[in-house]
Design a protein around this motif. Structure first.
Motif, PDB file in Angstrom:
ATOM      1  N   UNK A  59       0.832  -1.204   0.000  1.00 28.33           N
ATOM      2  CA  UNK A  59       0.000   0.000   0.000  1.00 28.33           C
ATOM      3  C   UNK A  59       0.867   1.256   0.000  1.00 28.33           C
ATOM      4  N   UNK A  60       1.933   1.244   0.796  1.00 32.03           N
ATOM      5  CA  UNK A  60       2.857   2.376   0.848  1.00 32.03           C
ATOM      6  C   UNK A  60       3.561   2.563  -0.491  1.00 32.03           C
ATOM      7  N   UNK A  61       4.034   1.453  -1.047  1.00 30.05           N
ATOM      8  CA  UNK A  61       4.759   1.534  -2.317  1.00 30.05           C
ATOM      9  C   UNK A  61       3.846   2.006  -3.440  1.00 30.05           C
ATOM     10  N   UNK A  62       2.618   1.498  -3.485  1.00 28.03           N
ATOM     11  CA  UNK A  62       1.666   1.898  -4.531  1.00 28.03           C
ATOM     12  C   UNK A  62       1.482   3.408  -4.565  1.00 28.03           C
ATOM     13  N   UNK A  63       1.190   3.981  -3.414  1.00 24.75           N
ATOM     14  CA  UNK A  63       0.942   5.422  -3.356  1.00 24.75           C
ATOM     15  C   UNK A  63       2.223   6.211  -3.642  1.00 24.75           C
ATOM     16  N   UNK A  64       3.363   5.687  -3.204  1.00 25.34           N
ATOM     17  CA  UNK A  64       4.637   6.382  -3.455  1.00 25.34           C
ATOM     18  C   UNK A  64       4.966   6.390  -4.942  1.00 25.34           C
ATOM     19  N   UNK A 126       4.705  -3.144  -8.003  1.00 27.14           N
ATOM     20  CA  UNK A 126       4.073  -1.818  -7.954  1.00 27.14           C
ATOM     21  C   UNK A 126       4.700  -0.869  -8.966  1.00 27.14           C
ATOM     22  N   UNK A 127       6.039  -0.936  -9.105  1.00 24.30           N
ATOM     23  CA  UNK A 127       6.746  -0.065 -10.045  1.00 24.30           C
ATOM     24  C   UNK A 127       6.239  -0.282 -11.469  1.00 24.30           C
ATOM     25  N   UNK A 128       5.904  -1.525 -11.803  1.00 25.55           N
ATOM     26  CA  UNK A 128       5.413  -1.832 -13.147  1.00 25.55           C
ATOM     27  C   UNK A 128       3.900  -1.675 -13.244  1.00 25.55           C
ATOM     28  N   UNK A 129       3.166  -2.158 -12.245  1.00 25.41           N
ATOM     29  CA  UNK A 129       1.712  -2.267 -12.360  1.00 25.41           C
ATOM     30  C   UNK A 129       0.987  -0.937 -12.205  1.00 25.41           C
ATOM     31  N   UNK A 358      -4.751  19.834 -11.996  1.00 26.89           N
ATOM     32  CA  UNK A 358      -3.576  18.961 -12.074  1.00 26.89           C
ATOM     33  C   UNK A 358      -4.026  17.587 -12.552  1.00 26.89           C
ATOM     34  N   UNK A 359      -3.346  17.058 -13.557  1.00 27.33           N
ATOM     35  CA  UNK A 359      -3.652  15.717 -14.040  1.00 27.33           C
ATOM     36  C   UNK A 359      -2.819  14.717 -13.242  1.00 27.33           C
ATOM     37  N   UNK A 360      -3.479  13.846 -12.480  1.00 28.81           N
ATOM     38  CA  UNK A 360      -2.789  12.977 -11.520  1.00 28.81           C
ATOM     39  C   UNK A 360      -3.147  11.517 -11.759  1.00 28.81           C
ATOM     40  N   UNK A 361      -2.758  10.981 -12.903  1.00 25.30           N
ATOM     41  CA  UNK A 361      -3.072   9.580 -13.200  1.00 25.30           C
ATOM     42  C   UNK A 361      -2.475   8.634 -12.165  1.00 25.30           C
ATOM     43  N   UNK A 362      -1.204   8.873 -11.814  1.00 25.81           N
ATOM     44  CA  UNK A 362      -0.503   7.973 -10.908  1.00 25.81           C
ATOM     45  C   UNK A 362      -1.128   7.915  -9.529  1.00 25.81           C
ATOM     46  N   UNK A 363      -1.413   9.073  -8.962  1.00 22.48           N
ATOM     47  CA  UNK A 363      -1.978   9.113  -7.613  1.00 22.48           C
ATOM     48  C   UNK A 363      -3.371   8.497  -7.593  1.00 22.48           C
ATOM     49  N   UNK A 364      -4.184   8.794  -8.599  1.00 23.71           N
ATOM     50  CA  UNK A 364      -5.546   8.271  -8.621  1.00 23.71           C
ATOM     51  C   UNK A 364      -5.544   6.757  -8.817  1.00 23.71           C
ATOM     52  N   UNK A 365      -4.723   6.258  -9.757  1.00 23.76           N
ATOM     53  CA  UNK A 365      -4.721   4.814  -9.972  1.00 23.76           C
ATOM     54  C   UNK A 365      -4.108   4.080  -8.775  1.00 23.76           C
ATOM     55  N   UNK A 366      -3.066   4.640  -8.183  1.00 25.10           N
ATOM     56  CA  UNK A 366      -2.485   3.986  -7.006  1.00 25.10           C
ATOM     57  C   UNK A 366      -3.471   3.997  -5.844  1.00 25.10           C
ATOM     58  N   UNK A 367      -4.266   5.078  -5.746  1.00 26.47           N
ATOM     59  CA  UNK A 367      -5.315   5.118  -4.728  1.00 26.47           C
ATOM     60  C   UNK A 367      -6.344   4.029  -4.945  1.00 26.47           C
ATOM     61  N   UNK A 368      -6.694   3.813  -6.213  1.00 26.41           N
ATOM     62  CA  UNK A 368      -7.658   2.757  -6.531  1.00 26.41           C
ATOM     63  C   UNK A 368      -7.057   1.379  -6.262  1.00 26.41           C
ATOM     64  N   UNK A 369      -5.782   1.213  -6.575  1.00 28.55           N
ATOM     65  CA  UNK A 369      -5.107  -0.055  -6.285  1.00 28.55           C
ATOM     66  C   UNK A 369      -5.103  -0.327  -4.781  1.00 28.55           C
ATOM     67  N   UNK A 370      -4.881   0.731  -4.000  1.00 22.00           N
ATOM     68  CA  UNK A 370      -4.898   0.595  -2.542  1.00 22.00           C
ATOM     69  C   UNK A 370      -6.280   0.135  -2.060  1.00 22.00           C
ATOM     70  N   UNK A 371      -7.331   0.698  -2.666  1.00 17.66           N
ATOM     71  CA  UNK A 371      -8.698   0.322  -2.303  1.00 17.66           C
ATOM     72  C   UNK A 371      -8.942  -1.158  -2.596  1.00 17.66           C
TER      73      UNK A 371
END
Length: 483
Positions: A59-64, A126-129, A358-371
């Motif tokens: 979860x930490x790595x995903x959001x980072x 996480x780095x790839x997905x 701000x376009x934030x694809x990474x943060x939004x998708x990592x947030x969804x992955x965390x969910x």
């Protein structure tokens, strides 16, 4: 501006990325605990604890990773997300293989080795997905194409799960010892996964790239925007309940097959039928989305799943053939709702961009992955709790209350959770396809105005510079270069 339509080859290439991820991720998910206990010979307790700790680390790595990807000031000519796939895939393959090496250490040393290697694998996954999941939003803004991309990854993800479930154990048995069998088989799967990801990298293109320079504080602003993004919050609740239902069924199904139906070997057939049930979603999801919209597809599919689960609970669940028919129909409906779920995430990105600038694809998708990982964690906890509460005793004839409890966890609880998710989504999610189209149009208009303003500023600057040069010439001042 109308989005460029994607060709079938690019959709297939995108799907191959999740096939590559799945060949490695599913291998570890399905067989690593058994490898730990039977081959690496560490206690099951420690194996379970490694998985539990890894969830928090993931979860930490995903959001980072998501935040880092969005904060990049310079975007490579290869794109914003594709370079992560290219540079991370080989490390992911090596880390996956390393998890199945059997070092000649003490028990403590083997536990430490297992903990370190599994978390390294999770890091590179996480780095790839996370960039892979974010990539779809950068490929197109077309709602139909986004649904097709989601369908492609859903199908290939199921193919990876089916392939690992059906092939790994027979392949391991070919070799002289399980130790040799596991390392040889995982090496083959990892190599196939890396090749699939390379084909994804070479076959996809990023078209939607925000070149706006990042400012200090944009990352914090993006995270705050995510927490106040209403469609994302509603989608997260829907995901926790609906995806959690799927993982809940997976967690309890072996107990249902063994103690209710009396045929534990059904797991292979159910896995095959579940994988095949995704095909209708792949074929019909995009036409249905164009006809009735993603939201209606998600709601109707969830209702279909609920009805099928209730039919199995009250009518057909105790008879093998009727159960298999209804269960396959149930998973078919899950295929439709699961397919459009990933397409919703991409729409939420444009909504957040309009709200925050701000376009934030990474943060939004990592947030969804965390969910989704929260959903997995909750779904993994409930079966054990339910079995304990209903008096389950391993490898014994179960009581009537235990049988009822297993049936309820397998059918009734997923149906109830999905019904709640359906109500929340129906009344709470207002980002329809029409509204998303309007958002995309407004973003394009803002971009056009910004471009005009920049061109205007440049023109004014040139006029002023020209005037100054003219004045300097009139004054008879000539600047000579220093020699």
């Amino acid at each position: 501006m109308k989005s460029e339509k994607l060709k079938m080859g690019e959709k297939v290439a995108y799907g191959l990325g999740d096939l590559g991820n799945g060949l490695m991720f599913q291998f570890a998910q399905l067989f690593l605990l058994k490898f730990y206990t039977d081959v690496l010979q560490i206690p099951a307790y420690w194996g379970g604890l490694i998985f539990l700790i890894a969830k928090f680390f993931d979860a930490f790595v995903d959001t980072s990773v998501g935040a880092f990807g969005d904060s990049r000031k310079h975007i490579s000519k290869r794109g914003k997300f594709r370079p992560y796939i290219l540079y991370g895939l080989l490390f992911l393959g090596i880390a996956t293989v390393a998890c199945f090496i059997t070092p000649n250490f003490s028990e403590t040393g083997r536990i430490v080795y297992a903990f370190v290697t599994y978390n390294i694998m999770g890091f590179f996954y996480s780095v790839v997905n996370i960039p892979y999941g974010s990539l779809a939003a950068a490929m197109t803004m077309d709602s139909g194409d986004r649904t097709s991309l989601a369908a492609a990854r859903n199908l290939t993800g199921q193919m990876a799960a089916l392939l690992t479930g059906a092939v790994v154990i027979p392949m391991v048995a070919i070799f002289a010892t399980p130790k040799i069998g596991y390392i040889s088989t995982v090496a083959l799967f990892a190599a196939a996964g890396v090749i699939s990801q390379i084909l994804c990298y070479t076959g996809t293109h990023e078209r939607i790239i925000d070149h706006t320079p990042r400012k200090k504080g944009d990352g914090v602003k993006s995270i705050k925007g995510l927490l106040t993004n209403r469609p994302f919050i509603i989608l997260s609740i829907f995901t926790i309940l609906s995806v959690g239902s799927m993982f809940l069924k997976m967690g309890i199904q072996l107990y249902y097959f063994q103690y209710v139906l009396g045929q534990v070997g059904l797991v292979s057939l159910v896995s095959l039928l579940s994988a095949l049930s995704i095909i209708p979603a792949v074929i019909f999801a995009t036409p249905l989305v164009k006809k009735i919209g993603k939201k209606n597809v998600a709601i109707y599919a969830t209702i279909g799943f609920i009805i099928a689960e209730l039919v199995n609970f009250f009518v057909t669940g105790r008879q093998v053939v009727p159960y298999l028919v209804v269960n396959t129909i149930s998973y078919m409906f899950l295929g439709f709702s699961g397919t459009v779920a990933f397409a919703f995430v991409n729409d939420v990105i444009e909504y957040g961009q309009l709200q925050t600038g701000i376009r934030s694809e990474g943060i939004i998708y990592s947030g969804y992955s965390f969910v989704r990982k929260i959903a997995q964690g909750v779904a993994g906890f409930i079966p054990g709790l339910a079995l304990t509460m209903t008096g389950y005793v391993a490898n014994q004839q179960q009581s009537a209350s235990t049988i009822s409890g297993i049936s309820a966890v397998y059918f009734l609880i997923p149906a109830i959770a999905s019904a709640i998710s359906c109500l929340v989504f129906y009344f709470g999610y207002d980002l329809t396809d029409e509204k998303h189209d309007a958002i995309v149009k407004e973003l394009e208009e803002q971009k056009a105005v910004q471009k005009m303003d920049e061109e205007s500023d440049n023109s004014e600057g040139n006029v002023i510079l020209g005037s100054l040069e003219a004045e300097t010439t009139d004054a008879g001042v000539i600047n000579h270069p220093q020699g």
